[in-house]
Design an enzyme around this catalytic site. Structure first.
Site, PDB file in Angstrom:
ATOM      1  N   GLU A  23      -8.811   4.003  -2.033  1.00 29.64           N
ATOM      2  CA  GLU A  23      -8.925   5.011  -0.964  1.00 29.64           C
ATOM      3  C   GLU A  23      -9.417   6.302  -1.589  1.00 29.64           C
ATOM      4  OE1 GLU A  23      -5.703   5.509   1.836  1.00 29.64           O
ATOM      5  OE2 GLU A  23      -5.208   3.374   1.730  1.00 29.64           O
TER       6      GLU A  23
ATOM      7  N   ASN B  61       0.843  -1.194   0.000  1.00 25.75           N
ATOM      8  CA  ASN B  61       0.000   0.000   0.000  1.00 25.75           C
ATOM      9  C   ASN B  61       0.878   1.243   0.000  1.00 25.75           C
ATOM     10  OD1 ASN B  61      -2.537   1.680   0.773  1.00 25.75           O
ATOM     11  ND2 ASN B  61      -1.056   2.186   2.377  1.00 25.75           N
ATOM     12  N   GLU B  62       0.559   2.186  -0.841  1.00 23.38           N
ATOM     13  CA  GLU B  62       1.295   3.459  -0.894  1.00 23.38           C
ATOM     14  C   GLU B  62       2.797   3.214  -0.741  1.00 23.38           C
ATOM     15  OE1 GLU B  62      -0.539   6.584   1.483  1.00 23.38           O
ATOM     16  OE2 GLU B  62      -2.303   6.522   0.204  1.00 23.38           O
TER      17      GLU B  62
END
Ligand code: AHR
Length: 496
Positions: free
Chosen positions: A299, A172-173
């Site tokens: 998101e 993630n990210e």
């Protein structure tokens, strides 16, 4: 008078139900308190999951839930969250408030939550601080139906049957909290890690690569380009994150008590999602013209200052009619891009950012954003219809006053969801539905002043109500309808 047209004869693409997904992280009071209270809690629960919250999520027909993060995912070691709760390892949640994470909600609990809600599981793996072996073993633990060390461990922990992991995120990210990697490097890391996300048996895991973090100022098309070029053929989906921050990350604004200017800035910034999806989609098209790789907006939502007196690391914010407008317009954007957008997950489900639900002890309230998700659930699995709208531009940001999408479900019902973004002006609309002789079957509206919201003292200040006063007449092969949308409103009209 706005002119609105829907072509019942022009069906475009299926709207994946997962566009209406949620994201729940180990952050603040989302998982703990918001969803999971433990078996011994006085708050009514089933196997530790709050009954009120599970029921509310079921009513949304929540299609998919993403877990355990977010930034938390790249520090999460899944083996800490299995086995006897009393002996589970405690850790510091470094990203979110530095609180103790006791790991009482782990893989078994997440799968139990998905079972109770009836939704698909989207698990996000740890690339930033986890090993390939750790990720491979997690997949084996969850999905292998045979004799293996991880399958035996799962059985010893009380679940002999494997679970279905529908979606799996490989980090993630990773350009930020997930390891500060450059796109070329992450593309190679992704290729390596995803190799060991094995498909055991017949079920196929949908593999999602970490995509671009975006803002209006830095839309970050390069990340998408590099990932598609170097790793596109190894992925099923590529994520994209975009938060609506009215103001500055360092100097955030309040979720309530804002003026009209901030209201319009918020909508102007949230409507940027359309440009992001279009332009990241164009980059993806260069490498994937058949649109095999899904865009996964896992998101999105508003990000304001936290409520006064609450932990800044918990990201707890109120939710007003302004958020309902953000939700209504963003979901319309996703519907319109259903050819590329395969899933989206609002951040987050309970008590964090643009939450659909807020809790306080045993109390629960549904936010205006929740009501929009509930009104729009008719689009899940329906087919997008060609539609267009001529509308005024309003505010100094020249945003459209009205915004919409329309779909046809498998019973031939036509659902139009329309937002009036003006804070003050109602909008008369003339609608032509081409090639359909229909009447209004049901119409609901969510409306109020831009700052209206629900509280624990009054949980029904903002609620959908019947939308009346719609005139219809059949003219030849078409149907004409006229109605007036009040200021600051989200409406759903179903024709049959
Ligand atoms: O949703 C809150 C945080 O925002 C997530 O943990 C992270 O992925 C993003 O920056």
């Amino acid at each position: 008078m706005a002119k609105y047209g829907i072509r019942a004869d022009k069906k475009l693409y299926p709207i994946h139900p997962e566009i209406y997904g949620n994201f729940s992280e180990h952050l603040g009071r989302c998982i703990y308190e918001g969803i999971y209270v433990g078996e011994d809690s006085p708050i009514p629960n089933v196997n530790g999951m709050r009954t009120d919250v599970v029921e509310a999520l079921k009513k949304l027909s929540l299609p998919v839930l993403r877990w355990p993060g977010g930034c938390f995912a790249d520090e999460y070691h899944w083996k800490d969250g299995i086995g006897e709760k009393a002996t589970r390892k405690k850790m510091v949640n470094t990203h979110w408030g530095g609180v103790v994470e006791d790991n009482s909600f782990g893989t078994h609990e997440f799968m139990e939550l998905c079972r109770q809600v009836g939704c698909k599981a989207y698990i996000n793996g740890n690339v930033g601080s986890g090993t390939v072996q750790e990720m491979a073993e997690w997949i084996e633990y969850m999905t292998f139906d045979g004799v293996s060390p991880m399958a035996e461990l799962r059985a010893r922990n009380g679940h002999p049957e494997p679970w279905k992991v529908d979606f799996f995120g490989v980090g993630n990210e990773n350009w930020g909290c997930g390891g500060n990697m450059r796109p070329e490097y992450y593309a190679d890391v992704y290729r390596r890690y995803q190799t060991y996300v094995r498909n055991f048996g017949k079920e196929r895991i949908y593999k999602i690569a970490c995509g671009a973090g975006t803002s209006m100022e830095t839309p970050n098309y390069e990340w998408t380009e590099t990932l598609m070029k170097n790793a596109g053929r190894y992925m099923n989906g590529l994520s994209l994150h975009y938060y609506t921050v009215p103001g500055d990350w360092k100097d955030k604004t309040s979720a309530t008590g804002f003026d009209e200017d901030l209201y319009y800035i918020t909508l102007y910034r949230s409507l940027f999602m359309d440009e992001l999806v279009t332009r990241h989609g164009t980059v993806m098209d260069r490498y994937d013209p058949e649109k095999r790789v899904g865009m996964i907006v896992d998101e999105w939502g508003t990000w304001y200052d936290v409520e006064p007196g609450t932990n800044p690391g918990f990201l707890y914010q109120q939710n007003t009619m302004r958020d309902a407008m953000v939700a209504g317009t963003t979901l319309n954007i996703f519907n319109k891009h259903a050819d590329r957008v395969r899933m989206a997950n609002i951040a987050q489900t309970v008590n964090v950012l643009q939450a659909v639900i807020l809790t306080d002890g045993a109390q629960m309230i549904l936010t205006p954003t929740y009501h929009v998700f509930e009104m729009y659930k008719v689009h899940q699995g329906a087919t997008l219809l060609d539609s267009c709208l001529e509308t005024d531009r309003i505010s100094q940001h020249a945003i459209p006053q009205l915004q919409e999408s329309a779909s046809m479900d498998d019973q031939g019902r036509i659902h139009a969801t329309i937002c009036n973004l003006s804070a003050t002006e109602s909008a008369p609309v003339e609608l032509t539905i081409q090639c359909a002789k229909v009447q209004v079957a049901e119409a609901v509206i969510l409306t109020g002043n831009m700052d209206d919201h629900n509280t624990f003292e009054n949980g029904t200040a903002v609620e959908p109500a019947p939308f009346t006063g719609i005139q219809t007449q059949v003219a030849g092969e078409n149907t004409l309808a006229s109605f007036t949308l009040p200021a600051c409103s989200v409406a759903r009209i179903t024709f049959q």
